[in-house]
Write a protein that holds these residues in place. Structure first.
Motif, PDB file in Angstrom:
ATOM      1  N   GLU A   1       0.833  -1.205   0.000  1.00  0.00           N
ATOM      2  CA  GLU A   1       0.000   0.000   0.000  1.00  0.00           C
ATOM      3  C   GLU A   1       0.866   1.252   0.000  1.00  0.00           C
ATOM      4  O   GLU A   1       0.564   2.230  -0.693  1.00  0.00           O
ATOM      5  CB  GLU A   1      -0.919   0.007   1.218  1.00  0.00           C
ATOM      6  N   GLU A   2       1.956   1.220   0.789  1.00  0.00           N
ATOM      7  CA  GLU A   2       2.852   2.381   0.843  1.00  0.00           C
ATOM      8  C   GLU A   2       3.556   2.575  -0.497  1.00  0.00           C
ATOM      9  O   GLU A   2       3.735   3.712  -0.958  1.00  0.00           O
ATOM     10  CB  GLU A   2       3.888   2.188   1.964  1.00  0.00           C
ATOM     11  N   LEU A   3       3.937   1.494  -1.152  1.00  0.00           N
ATOM     12  CA  LEU A   3       4.612   1.588  -2.455  1.00  0.00           C
ATOM     13  C   LEU A   3       3.678   2.099  -3.546  1.00  0.00           C
ATOM     14  O   LEU A   3       4.138   2.681  -4.535  1.00  0.00           O
ATOM     15  CB  LEU A   3       5.165   0.213  -2.849  1.00  0.00           C
ATOM     16  N   ARG A   4       2.383   1.872  -3.382  1.00  0.00           N
ATOM     17  CA  ARG A   4       1.409   2.290  -4.395  1.00  0.00           C
ATOM     18  C   ARG A   4       0.956   3.734  -4.244  1.00  0.00           C
ATOM     19  O   ARG A   4       0.183   4.231  -5.058  1.00  0.00           O
ATOM     20  CB  ARG A   4       0.182   1.367  -4.338  1.00  0.00           C
ATOM     21  N   ARG A   5       1.419   4.406  -3.204  1.00  0.00           N
ATOM     22  CA  ARG A   5       1.049   5.813  -3.025  1.00  0.00           C
ATOM     23  C   ARG A   5       1.505   6.639  -4.228  1.00  0.00           C
ATOM     24  O   ARG A   5       2.456   6.274  -4.927  1.00  0.00           O
ATOM     25  CB  ARG A   5       1.678   6.376  -1.753  1.00  0.00           C
ATOM     26  N   GLU A   6       0.838   7.751  -4.437  1.00  0.00           N
ATOM     27  CA  GLU A   6       1.173   8.604  -5.585  1.00  0.00           C
ATOM     28  C   GLU A   6       2.616   9.075  -5.506  1.00  0.00           C
ATOM     29  O   GLU A   6       3.344   9.107  -6.501  1.00  0.00           O
ATOM     30  CB  GLU A   6       0.226   9.807  -5.633  1.00  0.00           C
ATOM     31  N   LYS A   7       3.048   9.439  -4.290  1.00  0.00           N
ATOM     32  CA  LYS A   7       4.434   9.825  -4.072  1.00  0.00           C
ATOM     33  C   LYS A   7       4.981   9.002  -2.910  1.00  0.00           C
ATOM     34  O   LYS A   7       5.065   9.468  -1.768  1.00  0.00           O
ATOM     35  CB  LYS A   7       4.541  11.329  -3.765  1.00  0.00           C
ATOM     36  N   PRO A   8       5.335   7.750  -3.194  1.00  0.00           N
ATOM     37  CA  PRO A   8       5.760   6.861  -2.108  1.00  0.00           C
ATOM     38  C   PRO A   8       7.073   7.295  -1.468  1.00  0.00           C
ATOM     39  O   PRO A   8       7.986   7.773  -2.152  1.00  0.00           O
ATOM     40  CB  PRO A   8       5.909   5.505  -2.800  1.00  0.00           C
ATOM     41  N   VAL A   9       7.138   7.127  -0.167  1.00  0.00           N
ATOM     42  CA  VAL A   9       8.385   7.367   0.559  1.00  0.00           C
ATOM     43  C   VAL A   9       9.287   6.145   0.440  1.00  0.00           C
ATOM     44  O   VAL A   9      10.505   6.259   0.328  1.00  0.00           O
ATOM     45  CB  VAL A   9       8.087   7.674   2.046  1.00  0.00           C
TER      46      VAL A   9
END
Length: 473
Positions: free
Chosen positions: A257-265
């Motif tokens: 889910e974190e990797l799929r963010r628009e601007k992942p950290v």
């Protein structure tokens, strides 16, 4: 002929100068006493020398007796300051991110990955710590993990009781790995064609070994185990990334889910290295400590008697004697808490905690140069007779009426300290307390063979620790 002689002389002079500079490094002040050993090799061989006791390693003890609680050395090609001084240790932890930052030898970076959580700093480290606490924090422990751990301990012990004997360290490693791997990556060994734990076993055998990557060496097997484990994790991540309709079920799904963010950290590399470190740290450290703990409890009947009394009282107070362990019951285990602290103090699973000086540091008349490594040595504090009376004695009552330890202190750092206090501390305590609860209320046991320890400098049981269980009823 004369030209060859001149070249040979020049090379000899250059070697002498290089050796002198190695053994006399420049510093803007007075370096701590000690020796950097031979060029490049340093004192690496002495550092890894086996120690068959729970006492402070001869490497540290001999140098503390000779130089004092702060001394310089060189291990795996790196000059460093070793601290057996409680004040310096505490100062290093409190100044994390200001005067010091987390650092590990290059060999450790190769083993755990260049983007492992121990090598990250600032915002990225805090961000990952927050994510991990969603899994290992007290809220999830109370809601989910305590019950899962209780169920696993009951089933595991029942299985062991049907066998002539069980090797405790291996059995505990398997149980804890299965618990944590399911929560981390949804891994269930009975449903997988690959034994992920076997790769971690190969990894662990060479984890703290002399770093020579040649076929046949423990270090080579360690790196091979890491590569195999990472292959499995990478494949799992790709499969999850391709399944966009999947509902979150485990920590790997959280990472996705974190990797799929628009601007992942996160990056995939950081996520994979984090999963690898969590899988290792979640089971191996606790299994080692608990194995030593059961051996110590076995050797101390008064401790076993007090534990049994505390846990049988918990069971007696239940309306349903077969009910699972509750959070309230876990929090009521006063003596058990003292036992787990004493196990952690003696086990010293982490023999050294590394940091790097970000600028010249002055301490008690000595200078730690900028860029130098500092190895905080917990065993030298935990086994110091000036801090703990009769330090090698297994005495849980020494913790009676002491305040609950929720972070590292000057005199106790089994779980680290400062900003990097171990995020798995509460999980480790739950695992140990739950296993002890299920063991002493349902079973008696005897030692079959083994139990001898070896530190190189990490703890191991070369002969295993074999026990036989007998149901009480």
């Amino acid at each position: 002929m004369e030209a060859l002689w001149v070249v040979a002389l020049a090379m000899a002079v250059a070697f002498i100068l290089w050796t002198y500079r190695w053994s006399h490094p420049k510093a803007n002040g007075r370096l701590p006493p000690g020796s950097l050993g031979l060029p490049l090799l340093g004192e690496t061989m002495q550092f890894f020398a086996p120690n068959p006791t729970c006492d402070v390693s001869p490497f540290v003890k001999d140098r503390v007796n000779r130089y004092g609680t702060v001394f310089k050395t060189s291990v795996v090609g790196r000059a460093m300051v070793v601290s057996a001084d409680p004040d310096l240790n505490h100062y290093v932890f409190q100044q994390e991110g200001k005067l010091f930052e987390s650092w590990y030898p290059a060999t450790f970076t190769e083993i755990f990955g260049r983007d492992n959580v121990g090598s990250l700093h600032g915002f990225m480290y805090k961000y990952l710590k927050t994510l991990v606490l969603r899994l290992y924090g007290q809220e999830n422990l109370r809601a989910v993990l305590l019950a899962d751990t209780d169920t696993a301990c009951r089933a595991t012990l029942a299985s062991w009781a049907s066998q002539p004997s069980v090797e405790l360290k291996d059995g505990l490693s398997t149980m804890i790995f299965d618990i944590t791997a399911k929560k981390l990556i949804g891994y269930e060994p009975t449903k997988s064609s690959e034994s992920l734990r076997k790769n971690f076993v190969a990894f662990i055998r060479g984890l703290i070994s002399f770093p020579v990557n040649i076929p046949g060496t423990a270090y080579h097997e360690c790196m091979k185990g890491r590569r195999n484990a990472m292959t499995v994790l990478k494949r799992m991540m790709r499969e999850r990334m391709a399944d966009e309709g999947r509902q979150p079920e485990d920590f790997l799904d959280v990472m996705i889910e974190e990797l799929r963010r628009e601007k992942p950290v996160l990056t995939e590399t950081v996520a994979l290295d984090l999963m690898f470190v969590l899988l290792f740290a979640s089971f191996e450290t606790t299994a080692l400590a608990l194995t030593l703990g059961i051996r110590l409890i076995t050797e101390n009947p008064k401790v076993l008697e007090a534990l049994t009394e505390e846990h049988e009282a918990i069971v007696t107070d239940r309306k349903d004697l077969d009910a699972g362990l509750t959070w309230a019951e876990y929090k009521s285990m006063t003596f058990t808490s003292q036992v787990t602290l004493e196990i952690a103090r003696i086990a010293n699973i982490v023999p050294g905690i590394f940091r790097k000086a970000l600028q010249d540091i002055e301490f008690k008349g000595y200078t730690i140069p900028a860029g130098w490594a500092v190895m905080v040595c917990p065993p030298a504090v935990h086994l110091n007779p000036e801090i703990y009376e009769d330090p090698l004695a297994f005495n849980p009552w020494r913790w009676q009426d002491k305040m609950e330890i929720t972070g590292g202190t000057k005199h106790f750092m089994a779980f680290g300290g400062g900003l990097r206090f171990c995020v798995g501390t509460d999980l480790s305590k739950v695992l140990m307390a739950t296993f002890i609860h299920c063991l002493v209320t349902k079973y008696r046991w005897k030692t079959v063979k083994g139990g001898n320890i070896m530190r190189t400098p990490g703890l191991s049981f070369p002969d295993g620790f074999h026990i036989q269980l007998f149901p009480k009823n």
